[in-house]
Design a protein around this motif. Structure first.
Motif, PDB file in Angstrom:
ATOM      1  N   SER A 104       0.834  -1.202   0.000  1.00 44.48           N
ATOM      2  CA  SER A 104       0.000   0.000   0.000  1.00 44.48           C
ATOM      3  C   SER A 104       0.870   1.255   0.000  1.00 44.48           C
ATOM      4  O   SER A 104       0.536   2.244  -0.650  1.00 44.48           O
ATOM      5  CB  SER A 104      -0.946   0.004   1.194  1.00 44.48           C
ATOM      6  N   TYR A 105       1.991   1.237   0.695  1.00 44.51           N
ATOM      7  CA  TYR A 105       2.901   2.369   0.670  1.00 44.51           C
ATOM      8  C   TYR A 105       3.453   2.586  -0.739  1.00 44.51           C
ATOM      9  O   TYR A 105       3.501   3.714  -1.226  1.00 44.51           O
ATOM     10  CB  TYR A 105       4.037   2.129   1.678  1.00 44.51           C
ATOM     11  N   GLY A 106       3.855   1.515  -1.378  1.00 50.72           N
ATOM     12  CA  GLY A 106       4.384   1.609  -2.738  1.00 50.72           C
ATOM     13  C   GLY A 106       3.339   2.125  -3.710  1.00 50.72           C
ATOM     14  O   GLY A 106       3.624   2.965  -4.574  1.00 50.72           O
ATOM     15  N   LEU A 107       2.101   1.619  -3.612  1.00 52.23           N
ATOM     16  CA  LEU A 107       1.024   2.085  -4.487  1.00 52.23           C
ATOM     17  C   LEU A 107       0.721   3.556  -4.258  1.00 52.23           C
ATOM     18  O   LEU A 107       0.499   4.316  -5.210  1.00 52.23           O
ATOM     19  CB  LEU A 107      -0.235   1.249  -4.271  1.00 52.23           C
ATOM     20  N   ARG A 108       0.724   3.982  -2.990  1.00 54.81           N
ATOM     21  CA  ARG A 108       0.454   5.381  -2.675  1.00 54.81           C
ATOM     22  C   ARG A 108       1.550   6.281  -3.251  1.00 54.81           C
ATOM     23  O   ARG A 108       1.259   7.322  -3.846  1.00 54.81           O
ATOM     24  CB  ARG A 108       0.352   5.557  -1.161  1.00 54.81           C
ATOM     25  N   LYS A 109       2.808   5.868  -3.106  1.00 55.17           N
ATOM     26  CA  LYS A 109       3.914   6.643  -3.667  1.00 55.17           C
ATOM     27  C   LYS A 109       3.832   6.693  -5.194  1.00 55.17           C
ATOM     28  O   LYS A 109       4.073   7.739  -5.799  1.00 55.17           O
ATOM     29  CB  LYS A 109       5.271   6.056  -3.234  1.00 55.17           C
ATOM     30  N   ALA A 110       3.469   5.566  -5.813  1.00 53.22           N
ATOM     31  CA  ALA A 110       3.338   5.537  -7.279  1.00 53.22           C
ATOM     32  C   ALA A 110       2.201   6.456  -7.717  1.00 53.22           C
ATOM     33  O   ALA A 110       2.323   7.187  -8.716  1.00 53.22           O
ATOM     34  CB  ALA A 110       3.095   4.111  -7.755  1.00 53.22           C
ATOM     35  N   GLN A 111       1.097   6.447  -7.001  1.00 53.43           N
ATOM     36  CA  GLN A 111      -0.041   7.314  -7.331  1.00 53.43           C
ATOM     37  C   GLN A 111       0.351   8.781  -7.182  1.00 53.43           C
ATOM     38  O   GLN A 111       0.000   9.610  -8.025  1.00 53.43           O
ATOM     39  CB  GLN A 111      -1.230   6.984  -6.421  1.00 53.43           C
ATOM     40  N   GLN A 112       1.086   9.101  -6.111  1.00 54.13           N
ATOM     41  CA  GLN A 112       1.529  10.488  -5.927  1.00 54.13           C
ATOM     42  C   GLN A 112       2.490  10.907  -7.036  1.00 54.13           C
ATOM     43  O   GLN A 112       2.408  12.027  -7.546  1.00 54.13           O
ATOM     44  CB  GLN A 112       2.213  10.644  -4.572  1.00 54.13           C
ATOM     45  N   ALA A 113       3.375   9.994  -7.415  1.00 55.54           N
ATOM     46  CA  ALA A 113       4.317  10.308  -8.496  1.00 55.54           C
ATOM     47  C   ALA A 113       3.561  10.510  -9.801  1.00 55.54           C
ATOM     48  O   ALA A 113       3.869  11.414 -10.594  1.00 55.54           O
ATOM     49  CB  ALA A 113       5.357   9.191  -8.634  1.00 55.54           C
ATOM     50  N   ARG A 114       2.557   9.694 -10.055  1.00 51.61           N
ATOM     51  CA  ARG A 114       1.759   9.807 -11.273  1.00 51.61           C
ATOM     52  C   ARG A 114       0.995  11.138 -11.287  1.00 51.61           C
ATOM     53  O   ARG A 114       0.943  11.817 -12.315  1.00 51.61           O
ATOM     54  CB  ARG A 114       0.786   8.628 -11.346  1.00 51.61           C
ATOM     55  N   GLN A 115       0.429  11.499 -10.137  1.00 52.45           N
ATOM     56  CA  GLN A 115      -0.298  12.763 -10.052  1.00 52.45           C
ATOM     57  C   GLN A 115       0.644  13.943 -10.229  1.00 52.45           C
ATOM     58  O   GLN A 115       0.316  14.932 -10.900  1.00 52.45           O
ATOM     59  CB  GLN A 115      -1.020  12.885  -8.711  1.00 52.45           C
ATOM     60  N   LEU A 116       1.827  13.851  -9.663  1.00 45.60           N
ATOM     61  CA  LEU A 116       2.817  14.910  -9.812  1.00 45.60           C
ATOM     62  C   LEU A 116       3.242  15.049 -11.270  1.00 45.60           C
ATOM     63  O   LEU A 116       3.379  16.158 -11.790  1.00 45.60           O
ATOM     64  CB  LEU A 116       4.021  14.616  -8.916  1.00 45.60           C
ATOM     65  N   LYS A 117       3.429  13.896 -11.933  1.00 46.53           N
ATOM     66  CA  LYS A 117       3.830  13.901 -13.339  1.00 46.53           C
ATOM     67  C   LYS A 117       2.720  14.501 -14.203  1.00 46.53           C
ATOM     68  O   LYS A 117       2.971  15.315 -15.104  1.00 46.53           O
ATOM     69  CB  LYS A 117       4.148  12.486 -13.787  1.00 46.53           C
ATOM     70  N   ALA A 118       1.459  14.116 -13.901  1.00 42.97           N
ATOM     71  CA  ALA A 118       0.324  14.647 -14.654  1.00 42.97           C
ATOM     72  C   ALA A 118       0.189  16.146 -14.409  1.00 42.97           C
ATOM     73  O   ALA A 118      -0.109  16.930 -15.328  1.00 42.97           O
ATOM     74  CB  ALA A 118      -0.951  13.930 -14.267  1.00 42.97           C
TER      75      ALA A 118
END
Length: 129
Positions: A104-118
């Motif tokens: 869940s930590y990894g998924l949350r970090k990936a989601q934040q990175a994706r949102q930051l990239k978007a």
């Protein structure tokens, strides 16, 4: 009366005075010893109930200590069971829970990175326009 007889009478009177003077402290000492004997006898009579009460108290304390030993043994058993249960819980669920938390930590970090990239792409597009 001759001088010798007079000296004998004086010596006899002095001896009687000496005996009387020594008898007074001896009589007082005798009374003191009688009083001490009476006090010791009373103290002995007074300590017997105290000693019997002390025996009863010791018996009661020993009974209570046996109960406390039982409670302590039960508490020790509960602590051992709790430790065993904790160990079992950690062994069965601890590993998978750590893995789920890491995922869940990894998924949350990936989601934040994706949102930051978007968000950065959106800001570049708005700058170009």
């Amino acid at each position: 009366m001759s001088v010798g007889q007079l000296a004998a009478i004086v010596a006899a009177v002095a001896f009687v005075i000496l005996v009387v003077l020594l008898a007074i402290p001896l009589l007082k000492l005798g009374r003191t010893l009688d009083e001490a004997t009476i006090a010791i006898r009373k103290a002995h009579e007074g300590t017997e109930p105290l000693l019997s009460d002390a025996g009863v108290t010791l018996t009661t304390v020993n009974t209570q200590l046996e109960r406390v030993d039982g409670v302590t043994a039960s508490a020790q058993a509960v602590a051992a069971n709790t430790k065993a249960l904790t160990t079992l819980f950690t062994a069965t669920l601890g590993g998978p829970l750590v893995k789920v938390a890491a995922l869940s930590y990894g998924l949350r970090k990936a989601q934040q990175a994706r949102q930051l990239k978007a968000a950065s792409k959106e800001s570049k597009r708005s700058r170009r326009a």
